[in-house]
Design a protein around this motif. Structure first.
Motif, PDB file in Angstrom:
ATOM      1  N   HIS A 178      33.747  11.866 -10.830  1.00 33.25           N
ATOM      2  CA  HIS A 178      33.346  12.578 -12.036  1.00 33.25           C
ATOM      3  C   HIS A 178      33.479  11.512 -13.144  1.00 33.25           C
ATOM      4  N   MET A 200      38.570  19.593 -15.857  1.00 30.54           N
ATOM      5  CA  MET A 200      37.774  19.817 -14.638  1.00 30.54           C
ATOM      6  C   MET A 200      38.492  20.490 -13.667  1.00 30.54           C
ATOM      7  N   TYR A 231      37.317  23.912 -11.266  1.00 29.43           N
ATOM      8  CA  TYR A 231      36.811  23.581  -9.974  1.00 29.43           C
ATOM      9  C   TYR A 231      38.053  23.746  -9.002  1.00 29.43           C
ATOM     10  N   GLN A 254      38.039  24.326  -5.595  1.00 23.82           N
ATOM     11  CA  GLN A 254      37.260  23.170  -4.729  1.00 23.82           C
ATOM     12  C   GLN A 254      38.310  21.990  -4.704  1.00 23.82           C
ATOM     13  N   ILE A 310      39.889  17.025  -6.379  1.00 20.63           N
ATOM     14  CA  ILE A 310      38.788  18.134  -6.643  1.00 20.63           C
ATOM     15  C   ILE A 310      37.340  17.583  -5.920  1.00 20.63           C
ATOM     16  N   ASN A 344      33.013  18.165  -5.646  1.00 20.01           N
ATOM     17  CA  ASN A 344      31.991  18.978  -6.121  1.00 20.01           C
ATOM     18  C   ASN A 344      30.837  19.345  -4.925  1.00 20.01           C
TER      19      ASN A 344
END
Length: 209
Positions: free
Chosen positions: A32, A101, A105, A108, A143, A145
């Motif tokens: 990220h 973030m 998330y 996740q 984490i 995506n």
């Protein structure tokens, strides 16, 4: 950057040069922040198409990402939401971005197990870091995506996060009373116990004062 297609080009005839170009944007904490580095560099280079070409970056993708950002700025302005960033020279700059973030998330998340693979939190799916990731180590918590199913289960676009952030950011989700039994649960139990001891110590110090 997450709402547009992959920005990295990897033409068959120049794969090595493309991989080297991508590595120059790599961030130690994950994909990220690598994407953020690409976006910052694109803006700093005046959105120059030749810069994109030389660095194997898809200019159309970056243009789309910039449009998304402008839309978000307009929405925040309309609702009088404060636009604020940590100072770039602060040591908390990237930490705060990673925490932000995670707050989006928090469902996740995957935990590194002793055999070397990851387990997705809550649904206990065995996964591996996608080979395209830019991490040079295996963080305890990440984490992700995307969940990619091929011959093996992969998580793609991953970033290193800290276990204590999970119980700060999403204690409602990381409530251990309805958590499946796994290594991640035992780690979280230790983190919760540590947090309670710290609170108890702080209360005792307040009483003394």
């Amino acid at each position: 950057m997450l709402s547009v297609p992959n920005c990295f080009l990897r033409p068959r005839e120049a794969q090595k040069a493309a991989d080297e170009a991508k590595a120059r944007f790599g961030h130690i904490d994950g994909d990220h922040l690598t994407l953020l580095n690409v976006y910052h560099a694109y803006k700093q280079n005046g959105e120059d198409p030749s810069w994109c070409y030389e660095n194997f970056i898809n200019q159309r993708t970056l243009k789309s990402a910039d449009n998304v950002r402008q839309q978000l700025v307009r929405i925040m302005s309309r609702y009088n939401l404060k636009l604020c960033s940590t100072d770039f020279n602060s040591r908390d700059y990237y930490v705060n971005i990673r925490r932000a973030m995670l707050s989006g998330y928090f469902m996740q998340v995957a935990h590194l197990e002793r055999p070397g693979h990851y387990l997705t939190v809550k649904d206990n799916q065995t996964v591996h870091l996608h080979p395209s990731n830019c991490l040079d180590h295996k963080p305890e918590w990440v984490i992700y995506n995307e969940y990619v199913l091929t011959s093996r289960n992969f998580i793609r676009t991953v970033t290193d996060v800290r276990g204590e952030w999970l119980i700060d950011v999403a204690p409602h989700y990381y409530d251990l009373s309805n958590f499946p039994s796994c290594e991640a649960k035992r780690v979280l139990e230790r983190l919760y116990n540590k947090r309670e001891k710290e609170k108890g110590k702080a209360r005792a110090e307040d009483e003394v004062l």
